[in-house]
Structure formats: C-alpha cells, structure tokens
Design a protein around this motif. Structure first.
Motif, PDB file in Angstrom:
ATOM      1  N   ARG A   1     -29.052 -27.770  28.890  1.00 15.96           N
ATOM      2  CA  ARG A   1     -28.140 -27.279  29.390  1.00 15.96           C
ATOM      3  C   ARG A   1     -27.964 -28.028  30.392  1.00 15.96           C
ATOM      4  NH1 ARG A   1     -30.827 -21.498  29.144  1.00 15.96           N
ATOM      5  NH2 ARG A   1     -30.628 -20.334  27.409  1.00 15.96           N
ATOM      6  N   PRO A   2     -28.588 -28.415  31.079  1.00 17.28           N
ATOM      7  CA  PRO A   2     -28.274 -29.634  32.160  1.00 17.28           C
ATOM      8  C   PRO A   2     -27.555 -31.105  31.353  1.00 17.28           C
ATOM      9  CG  PRO A   2     -30.272 -29.340  31.924  1.00 17.28           C
ATOM     10  CD  PRO A   2     -29.977 -28.425  31.197  1.00 17.28           C
ATOM     11  N   LEU A   3     -27.519 -31.023  30.102  1.00 16.79           N
ATOM     12  CA  LEU A   3     -27.637 -31.875  29.613  1.00 16.79           C
ATOM     13  C   LEU A   3     -25.583 -31.907  28.412  1.00 16.79           C
ATOM     14  CD1 LEU A   3     -30.724 -33.531  27.981  1.00 16.79           C
ATOM     15  CD2 LEU A   3     -29.401 -34.531  29.697  1.00 16.79           C
ATOM     16  N   LEU A   4     -25.302 -30.772  28.889  1.00 18.99           N
ATOM     17  CA  LEU A   4     -23.944 -30.456  27.989  1.00 18.99           C
ATOM     18  C   LEU A   4     -22.867 -31.932  28.741  1.00 18.99           C
ATOM     19  CD1 LEU A   4     -23.702 -26.851  28.093  1.00 18.99           C
ATOM     20  CD2 LEU A   4     -23.878 -28.328  26.120  1.00 18.99           C
ATOM     21  N   ASN A   5     -23.079 -31.283  29.840  1.00 12.94           N
ATOM     22  CA  ASN A   5     -22.006 -32.703  30.958  1.00 12.94           C
ATOM     23  C   ASN A   5     -22.044 -33.645  31.012  1.00 12.94           C
ATOM     24  OD1 ASN A   5     -19.582 -30.597  29.425  1.00 12.94           O
ATOM     25  ND2 ASN A   5     -20.597 -29.172  31.309  1.00 12.94           N
ATOM     26  N   ARG A   6     -23.745 -33.833  31.069  1.00  6.84           N
ATOM     27  CA  ARG A   6     -24.045 -35.286  31.855  1.00  6.84           C
ATOM     28  C   ARG A   6     -24.940 -35.935  30.545  1.00  6.84           C
ATOM     29  NH1 ARG A   6     -26.643 -32.849  36.133  1.00  6.84           N
ATOM     30  NH2 ARG A   6     -27.839 -34.872  36.716  1.00  6.84           N
ATOM     31  N   ASN A   7     -25.070 -37.093  30.441  1.00  2.92           N
ATOM     32  CA  ASN A   7     -26.196 -37.853  30.193  1.00  2.92           C
ATOM     33  C   ASN A   7     -26.873 -39.182  30.885  1.00  2.92           C
ATOM     34  OD1 ASN A   7     -27.932 -38.856  28.008  1.00  2.92           O
ATOM     35  ND2 ASN A   7     -26.202 -40.156  27.057  1.00  2.92           N
ATOM     36  N   ASP A   8     -26.970 -38.536  32.414  1.00  3.95           N
ATOM     37  CA  ASP A   8     -27.701 -39.652  33.328  1.00  3.95           C
ATOM     38  C   ASP A   8     -29.133 -39.443  33.452  1.00  3.95           C
ATOM     39  OD1 ASP A   8     -27.398 -37.355  34.740  1.00  3.95           O
ATOM     40  OD2 ASP A   8     -26.511 -38.502  36.307  1.00  3.95           O
TER      41      ASP A   8
ATOM     42  N   ALA B   1     -29.548 -36.153  35.132  1.00  2.00           N
ATOM     43  CA  ALA B   1     -29.247 -34.677  34.336  1.00  2.00           C
ATOM     44  C   ALA B   1     -31.161 -34.702  33.545  1.00  2.00           C
ATOM     45  CB  ALA B   1     -28.502 -35.530  33.846  1.00  2.00           C
ATOM     46  N   TRP B   2     -32.248 -35.452  33.200  1.00  2.00           N
ATOM     47  CA  TRP B   2     -32.933 -35.573  32.114  1.00  2.00           C
ATOM     48  C   TRP B   2     -34.049 -35.241  33.250  1.00  2.00           C
ATOM     49  CZ3 TRP B   2     -33.696 -35.709  26.730  1.00  2.00           C
ATOM     50  CH2 TRP B   2     -32.309 -35.997  26.489  1.00  2.00           C
ATOM     51  N   ALA B   3     -34.168 -35.342  33.869  1.00  2.00           N
ATOM     52  CA  ALA B   3     -35.057 -35.126  35.403  1.00  2.00           C
ATOM     53  C   ALA B   3     -34.771 -33.349  35.403  1.00  2.00           C
ATOM     54  CB  ALA B   3     -35.174 -35.287  36.616  1.00  2.00           C
ATOM     55  N   ASP B   4     -33.682 -33.234  35.416  1.00  2.00           N
ATOM     56  CA  ASP B   4     -32.878 -31.622  35.619  1.00  2.00           C
ATOM     57  C   ASP B   4     -33.247 -30.991  34.023  1.00  2.00           C
ATOM     58  OD1 ASP B   4     -31.954 -32.504  37.818  1.00  2.00           O
ATOM     59  OD2 ASP B   4     -30.147 -32.520  36.825  1.00  2.00           O
ATOM     60  N   ALA B   5     -33.221 -31.689  32.685  1.00  2.00           N
ATOM     61  CA  ALA B   5     -32.921 -31.131  32.048  1.00  2.00           C
ATOM     62  C   ALA B   5     -35.292 -30.958  32.015  1.00  2.00           C
ATOM     63  CB  ALA B   5     -33.049 -31.903  30.480  1.00  2.00           C
ATOM     64  N   MET B   6     -36.086 -31.620  32.216  1.00  2.00           N
ATOM     65  CA  MET B   6     -36.886 -30.570  32.172  1.00  2.00           C
ATOM     66  C   MET B   6     -37.363 -29.106  33.290  1.00  2.00           C
ATOM     67  SD  MET B   6     -39.641 -32.152  30.396  1.00  2.00           S
ATOM     68  CE  MET B   6     -41.803 -33.033  30.642  1.00  2.00           C
ATOM     69  N   ASP B   7     -37.321 -29.963  34.541  1.00  2.00           N
ATOM     70  CA  ASP B   7     -37.012 -28.613  35.136  1.00  2.00           C
ATOM     71  C   ASP B   7     -36.627 -27.536  34.694  1.00  2.00           C
ATOM     72  OD1 ASP B   7     -38.369 -30.468  36.991  1.00  2.00           O
ATOM     73  OD2 ASP B   7     -36.837 -30.475  38.158  1.00  2.00           O
ATOM     74  N   ALA B   8     -35.465 -27.471  33.722  1.00  2.00           N
ATOM     75  CA  ALA B   8     -34.822 -26.377  33.137  1.00  2.00           C
ATOM     76  C   ALA B   8     -35.738 -25.696  32.414  1.00  2.00           C
ATOM     77  CB  ALA B   8     -33.211 -26.426  33.041  1.00  2.00           C
TER      78      ALA B   8
ATOM     79  N   GLN C   1     -43.214 -33.868  37.529  1.00  2.00           N
ATOM     80  CA  GLN C   1     -43.347 -34.498  38.341  1.00  2.00           C
ATOM     81  C   GLN C   1     -42.718 -35.565  38.712  1.00  2.00           C
ATOM     82  OE1 GLN C   1     -42.886 -31.457  40.710  1.00  2.00           O
ATOM     83  NE2 GLN C   1     -43.818 -32.647  41.959  1.00  2.00           N
ATOM     84  N   ALA C   2     -43.332 -36.081  37.765  1.00  2.85           N
ATOM     85  CA  ALA C   2     -43.267 -37.866  37.851  1.00  2.85           C
ATOM     86  C   ALA C   2     -41.702 -38.212  37.391  1.00  2.85           C
ATOM     87  CB  ALA C   2     -43.963 -38.507  36.685  1.00  2.85           C
ATOM     88  N   LEU C   3     -41.059 -37.618  36.805  1.00  2.00           N
ATOM     89  CA  LEU C   3     -39.310 -37.715  36.152  1.00  2.00           C
ATOM     90  C   LEU C   3     -39.152 -37.081  37.408  1.00  2.00           C
ATOM     91  CD1 LEU C   3     -39.948 -36.179  32.375  1.00  2.00           C
ATOM     92  CD2 LEU C   3     -39.483 -37.810  33.294  1.00  2.00           C
ATOM     93  N   HIS C   4     -39.372 -36.811  37.940  1.00  4.15           N
ATOM     94  CA  HIS C   4     -38.227 -36.500  39.518  1.00  4.15           C
ATOM     95  C   HIS C   4     -37.624 -38.002  39.702  1.00  4.15           C
ATOM     96  CE1 HIS C   4     -39.257 -31.927  40.148  1.00  4.15           C
ATOM     97  NE2 HIS C   4     -38.805 -32.384  39.502  1.00  4.15           N
ATOM     98  N   ALA C   5     -38.552 -38.466  39.847  1.00  4.18           N
ATOM     99  CA  ALA C   5     -38.269 -40.059  40.056  1.00  4.18           C
ATOM    100  C   ALA C   5     -36.819 -40.644  39.678  1.00  4.18           C
ATOM    101  CB  ALA C   5     -38.850 -40.830  40.357  1.00  4.18           C
TER     102      ALA C   5
END
Length: 177
Positions: free
Chosen positions: A62-69, A72-79, A106-110
């Motif tokens: 879902r967080p990657l639907l309109n973004r690919n930065d 967004a990957w950190a958001d995807a992991m959290d989701a 946690q590491a991907l939040h960087a």
C-alpha cells in the motif's frame, strides 16, 4: 520448534517464486510486485507462515502504490509489520518472525533520512534481523506454534525469525549483484 514445518514451507515458497520468475517477468512496479508475491505465497506456501507473509506483503504494498522512494520502503516495512501484529496477535519478544522483522524495520527507519544510501542501511537491517533471530534462542515463546512447547525443549532460535533474516539477506545479496 512448533510442528517443524518451517523449513518445508519456506522451501515450497522459494520453489514457487523461482517457477514464477522463470515463467514470466515479475511486475516492475514495487506495489504490484509485492501484491503478486503475496498472492503467490498465500496460494503456494501453505502453513501459518504463508498467511503471515501474505498479510505482510499485501499491507507493505500500500505505501508503495504512489511512491517508490526510500522512505516509502521504510513505511512499507512498518505497514507489513502492523498487519502481521494486528491479524497474527504476536508482538516483538514473543519468539516469532516478528522479532527479526521489527529489528530490521528499526534499521530501515534510516531510509527516511535525506541522502541515505540503500545498501549500507539494508546491510545493517540484515545484521539486526540476524542478531534478533539468534536472540530468540533464549526467549520464552509467547505466540505461534512454539508457544505450545515447553521452553526447556526450545534450544534453537525461532525458525521463522531465522527464515526472515535469511530472506532479508537474500534480498541484500540480490541487490548487491
């Protein structure tokens, strides 16, 4: 741990992914790729792991639907983790795959910091996941199939946590090559 099927279900998933990739090119768009992988694992992997990975990947798309930065990957992991926790009922510290996933997250939040380089952050995430998987060796199982077994019999790290760390390591190695 549990009923001992973790290795078999992950091997079944790996074979299904290999066959899928050989049969046709996977979707290039990240959201579609994760959604397709979710469907594949729900259909072919089996076991509770297949359901949990399916939930994770569906939510992560879902967080990657309109973004690919990178953020967004950190958001995807959290989701994905949030979906696993909501539907699976486990939490970090319960001796499950979530221990590795949460350590990696946690590491991907960087990735949310401007100018971050993906591969070093992902390498740190993999190391964190591997350390978290090893740390499950000394945990009492609070969820999952291992929770049905006496802690005196749980002498190895949680297989799901080890498998997650291995999957993340494979992703890192694939991106490096």
């Amino acid at each position: 741990a549990g009923d001992g099927d973790c290795g078999h279900t992950h091997a079944r998933a790996a074979r299904a992914i290999q066959e899928w990739v050989c049969a046709r090119p996977p979707p290039a768009a990240p959201a579609q790729l994760l959604s397709a992988l979710a469907d594949l694992l729900l259909e072919k992997m089996g076991g509770s792991s297949g359901v949990l990975y399916g939930l994770f990947l569906t939510a992560a798309a879902r967080p990657l639907l309109n973004r690919n930065d990178l953020p967004a990957w950190a958001d995807a992991m959290d989701a994905g983790i949030e979906a696993m926790q909501r539907y699976g009922g486990a939490a970090p510290g319960d001796r499950t795959m979530l221990d590795s996933l949460c350590a990696a997250a946690q590491a991907l939040h960087a990735l949310r910091s401007p100018g971050t380089d993906l591969l070093p952050v992902l390498a740190t995430a993999v190391q964190s996941a591997e350390a978290a998987a090893e740390a499950t060796r000394h945990m009492e199982a609070g969820a999952g199939r291992a929770s049905y077994i006496s802690s005196a019999q749980l002498l190895q790290p949680d297989p799901g946590a080890v498998a997650v760390a291995a999957v993340l390591r494979a992703v890192l190695e694939g991106l490096r090559s």
